[in-house]
Motif scaffolding. Structure first.
Motif, short mmCIF file in Angstrom:
data_model
loop_
_atom_site.label_atom_id
_atom_site.label_comp_id
_atom_site.label_asym_id
_atom_site.label_seq_id
_atom_site.Cartn_x
_atom_site.Cartn_y
_atom_site.Cartn_z
N ASP A 165 50.00 47.43 24.74
CA ASP A 165 48.65 47.06 24.33
C ASP A 165 48.10 45.92 25.19
O ASP A 165 46.96 45.55 25.06
N ARG A 166 48.92 45.37 26.08
CA ARG A 166 48.45 44.30 26.96
C ARG A 166 47.90 44.83 28.27
O ARG A 166 47.58 44.08 29.16
N GLU A 167 47.77 46.12 28.43
CA GLU A 167 47.28 46.68 29.68
C GLU A 167 45.83 46.28 29.93
O GLU A 167 45.07 46.01 29.01
N ILE A 168 45.48 46.24 31.20
CA ILE A 168 44.12 45.92 31.62
C ILE A 168 43.66 47.04 32.54
O ILE A 168 44.30 47.30 33.56
N ASN A 169 42.60 47.71 32.17
CA ASN A 169 42.08 48.85 32.95
C ASN A 169 43.18 49.87 33.24
O ASN A 169 43.25 50.42 34.33
N GLY A 170 44.06 50.09 32.27
CA GLY A 170 45.10 51.09 32.41
C GLY A 170 46.26 50.67 33.29
O GLY A 170 47.05 51.51 33.72
N MET A 171 46.40 49.37 33.59
CA MET A 171 47.47 48.88 34.45
C MET A 171 48.22 47.74 33.76
O MET A 171 47.69 47.11 32.86
N HIS A 172 49.45 47.50 34.23
CA HIS A 172 50.15 46.29 33.80
C HIS A 172 49.28 45.10 34.20
O HIS A 172 48.62 45.13 35.25
N CYS A 195 49.87 43.95 37.78
CA CYS A 195 49.36 44.92 38.76
C CYS A 195 47.85 44.84 38.89
O CYS A 195 47.30 44.94 39.99
N PHE A 196 47.17 44.65 37.76
CA PHE A 196 45.72 44.51 37.79
C PHE A 196 45.31 43.31 38.64
O PHE A 196 44.43 43.40 39.49
N ILE A 243 49.89 33.65 34.59
CA ILE A 243 49.58 33.55 33.16
C ILE A 243 49.78 34.88 32.45
O ILE A 243 50.48 34.96 31.44
N ILE A 244 49.17 35.93 32.95
CA ILE A 244 49.19 37.19 32.21
C ILE A 244 50.46 38.00 32.44
O ILE A 244 50.71 38.94 31.70
N SER A 245 51.27 37.64 33.42
CA SER A 245 52.53 38.36 33.59
C SER A 245 53.64 37.74 32.73
O SER A 245 54.71 38.31 32.61
N ASN A 246 53.37 36.60 32.12
CA ASN A 246 54.33 35.96 31.23
C ASN A 246 54.46 36.81 29.96
O ASN A 246 53.48 37.08 29.29
N LYS A 247 55.67 37.22 29.63
CA LYS A 247 55.85 38.13 28.50
C LYS A 247 55.48 37.50 27.16
O LYS A 247 55.30 38.20 26.18
N TYR A 248 55.35 36.19 27.11
CA TYR A 248 54.97 35.52 25.87
C TYR A 248 53.47 35.27 25.76
O TYR A 248 53.01 34.74 24.77
N TRP A 249 52.70 35.64 26.77
CA TRP A 249 51.26 35.43 26.74
C TRP A 249 50.64 36.37 25.73
O TRP A 249 50.79 37.58 25.80
N ASP A 250 49.94 35.83 24.75
CA ASP A 250 49.36 36.69 23.73
C ASP A 250 47.86 36.45 23.53
O ASP A 250 47.31 36.83 22.51
#
Length: 88
Positions: free
Chosen positions: A13-20, A23-24, A50-57
């Motif tokens: 559910d954290r994808e952006i424009n259909g990408m990790h 990657c985005f 920031i957004i590749s951190n697995k704890y970023w919510d």
């Protein structure tokens, strides 16, 4: 679902424009490299972390705001250290 950029599975559910998220940002950096200011480049690098951190919510708008705050702090530090070109 597979990320179209890195071709790895595990979209969430954290994808952006259909990408990790990472990657985005990587794609954004590549596409914007020609016209990005130094501030933009600093922000993009910060955003990627920031957004590749697995704890970023947080949502992406908050991530972008934080990334530019980090970029502004980096530019201020550069200026303070004698590099007068703020936005190369």
């Amino acid at each position: 679902m597979v990320c179209p950029e890195c071709h790895k599975p595990g979209m969430s559910d954290r994808e952006i424009n259909g990408m990790h998220p990472a990657c985005f940002v990587k794609k954004m950096i590549h596409e914007e490299a020609q016209t990005a200011t130094l501030r933009d480049q600093f922000a993009m690098a910060a955003l990627r972390g920031i957004i590749s951190n697995k704890y970023w919510d947080y949502d992406i708008e908050r991530a972008v705001k934080l990334a530019y705050e980090i970029a502004d702090a980096m530019l201020a530090a550069r200026k303070q250290n004698g590099n007068e070109k703020e936005n190369d």
